[in-house]
Design an enzyme around this catalytic site. Structure first.
Site, short mmCIF file in Angstrom:
data_model
loop_
_atom_site.label_atom_id
_atom_site.label_comp_id
_atom_site.label_asym_id
_atom_site.label_seq_id
_atom_site.Cartn_x
_atom_site.Cartn_y
_atom_site.Cartn_z
N ASN A 210 39.52 29.15 41.26
CA ASN A 210 39.28 29.26 39.64
C ASN A 210 40.84 29.34 39.33
O ASN A 210 41.45 30.33 39.26
CB ASN A 210 38.59 30.63 39.27
CG ASN A 210 38.41 31.06 37.78
OD1 ASN A 210 38.90 30.13 37.03
ND2 ASN A 210 38.32 32.38 37.44
N LYS B 78 41.85 29.16 36.20
CA LYS B 78 41.79 29.85 34.77
C LYS B 78 42.67 28.96 33.64
O LYS B 78 42.57 27.74 33.80
CB LYS B 78 42.46 31.15 35.18
CG LYS B 78 41.90 32.07 36.00
CD LYS B 78 42.11 33.40 36.11
CE LYS B 78 41.46 34.07 37.39
NZ LYS B 78 41.41 35.53 37.38
N HIS C 76 32.00 35.36 34.27
CA HIS C 76 33.22 36.00 34.87
C HIS C 76 33.69 37.14 33.99
O HIS C 76 33.59 37.29 32.90
CB HIS C 76 34.33 35.03 34.81
CG HIS C 76 35.51 35.07 35.66
ND1 HIS C 76 36.38 36.20 35.17
CD2 HIS C 76 35.76 34.84 36.86
CE1 HIS C 76 37.26 36.14 36.13
NE2 HIS C 76 36.94 35.33 37.26
N GLU D 221 36.51 38.10 33.07
CA GLU D 221 37.34 37.85 31.80
C GLU D 221 36.59 37.34 30.67
O GLU D 221 37.11 37.56 29.37
CB GLU D 221 38.48 36.75 32.29
CG GLU D 221 39.46 37.57 33.21
CD GLU D 221 40.14 36.59 34.21
OE1 GLU D 221 39.97 35.41 33.94
OE2 GLU D 221 40.64 36.94 35.15
N GLU E 271 32.66 40.37 42.09
CA GLU E 271 33.98 40.62 41.67
C GLU E 271 34.17 41.88 41.00
O GLU E 271 34.13 42.17 39.82
CB GLU E 271 34.49 39.44 40.96
CG GLU E 271 34.29 38.06 41.36
CD GLU E 271 35.02 37.04 40.64
OE1 GLU E 271 35.94 36.35 41.22
OE2 GLU E 271 34.93 36.65 39.57
N GLY F 90 42.85 39.80 40.01
CA GLY F 90 44.19 39.50 39.62
C GLY F 90 45.17 40.88 39.74
O GLY F 90 46.36 40.95 39.17
N SER G 251 41.39 39.42 44.37
CA SER G 251 42.67 39.41 45.14
C SER G 251 42.52 38.95 46.47
O SER G 251 43.17 39.89 47.46
CB SER G 251 43.43 40.93 45.09
OG SER G 251 43.65 41.37 43.69
C1 PEP Z 1 38.98 35.58 40.11
O1 PEP Z 1 39.45 35.30 38.85
O2 PEP Z 1 37.71 35.16 39.99
C2 PEP Z 1 39.56 35.93 40.72
C3 PEP Z 1 39.04 36.42 42.00
O3 PEP Z 1 40.97 36.31 40.83
P1 PEP Z 1 42.37 36.75 41.74
O4 PEP Z 1 41.71 36.03 43.00
O5 PEP Z 1 43.43 36.38 41.14
O6 PEP Z 1 41.91 38.24 41.81
#
Ligand code: PEP
Length: 247
Positions: free
Chosen positions: A9, A11, A92, A94, A164, A170, A210
């Site tokens: 992803n 982003k 997601h 976000e 998630e 993040g 992460s």
């Molecule tokens: C994500 O945005 O789906 C994600 C897992 O981000 P990160 O790996 O940066 O935590």
């Protein structure tokens, strides 16, 4: 055999020249396509260009729930499909938090994705507050019930569910193995109760939050973890390459 799924992803990151370099590096990488499905989710503006430039598989980071109309700035599932993209991320965290998307809108997007034959990556996960109050399973169950459990077994079998935890995205705070496995087992059991063993086991349940080269191997080896959704670590070729070889 069910393939592992790795989503990158990107982003709202990368400018065109940087994207071209990363795409070139990833294109020359040898991914074991018999056992791993690797899908990149670039910014929508680059989607068609990525598809034209490379043999990799791509998806959209979001879609509108309608197929067309007066929705300035939005992109429909039908438009995404017409670029040659094969997947879409829906729900997601976000999108849920920054863009205030609720479960009703997310369900409509899920339906739009499937009506247009896009592979669905449905994201769910609890906040730190819910986790601290031991309400994480109840919360994720409501996201599943209101987002995907209305689907037929035939449709749900093709879905990918990305667990998630919001507090791990993040932030550098990765959920521990017990927390990850506990939630993945719970999602699998929920699917078994609703659809039966065979359909439930066709669904790929992936972890995001992460994930890095330091922890991926251990996470991907956990029970009911069928891959990962990678944010930050997917923006660098060396780390993405290591993650793709972490099974
Ligand atoms: C994500 O945005 O789906 C994600 C897992 O981000 P990160 O790996 O940066 O935590």
């Amino acid at each position: 055999m069910k393939k592992k799924f790795i989503g990158a992803n990107w982003k709202m990151n990368l400018l065109q020249p940087e994207l071209e370099v990363l795409l070139q590096e990833l294109s020359t990488n040898s991914i074991n396509e018999d056992s791993i499905e690797f899908v990149i989710f670039p910014s929508q503006i680059y989607l068609a260009d990525c598809i034209n430039r490379s043999n990799l598989t791509f998806g959209a980071q979001d879609i509108h729930s309608e197929n067309n109309g007066a929705f300035t700035g939005a992109v429909s599932a039908e438009q995404v499909k017409s670029t040659g993209a094969r997947f879409v991320l829906v729900g997601h965290s976000e999108r849920r938090s920054v863009f205030q998307e609720n479960n009703t809108l997310i369900k409509n997007k899920v339906n739009a994705a499937l009506n247009n034959s896009l592979g669905l990556v449905f994201c769910c996960g609890e906040s730190l507050d819910k986790r601290e109050k031991a309400l994480e399973k109840e919360f994720v169950l409501s996201q599943l019930e209101e987002g995907v459990l209305h689907l037929s077994g035939q449709h749900v079998a093709k879905c990918i569910i990305a667990y998630e935890p919001i507090w791990a995205i993040g932030t550098g705070k990765v959920a521990n193995n017990h927390q990850i496995e506990g939630m993945h087992n719970f999602i699998r059991e929920t699917l078994i109760n609703k659809y039966g063993y065979e359909i439930a086991h066709a669904v790929r349940i992936i972890y995001g939050g992460s994930c890095t080269t330091d922890n991926a191997k251990e996470i991907f080896a956990l029970n009911n973890v069928d891959g990962g959704l990678i944010g930050g670590a997917s923006l660098n070729f060396e780390s993405m390459n290591t993650l793709l070889n972490s099974f």
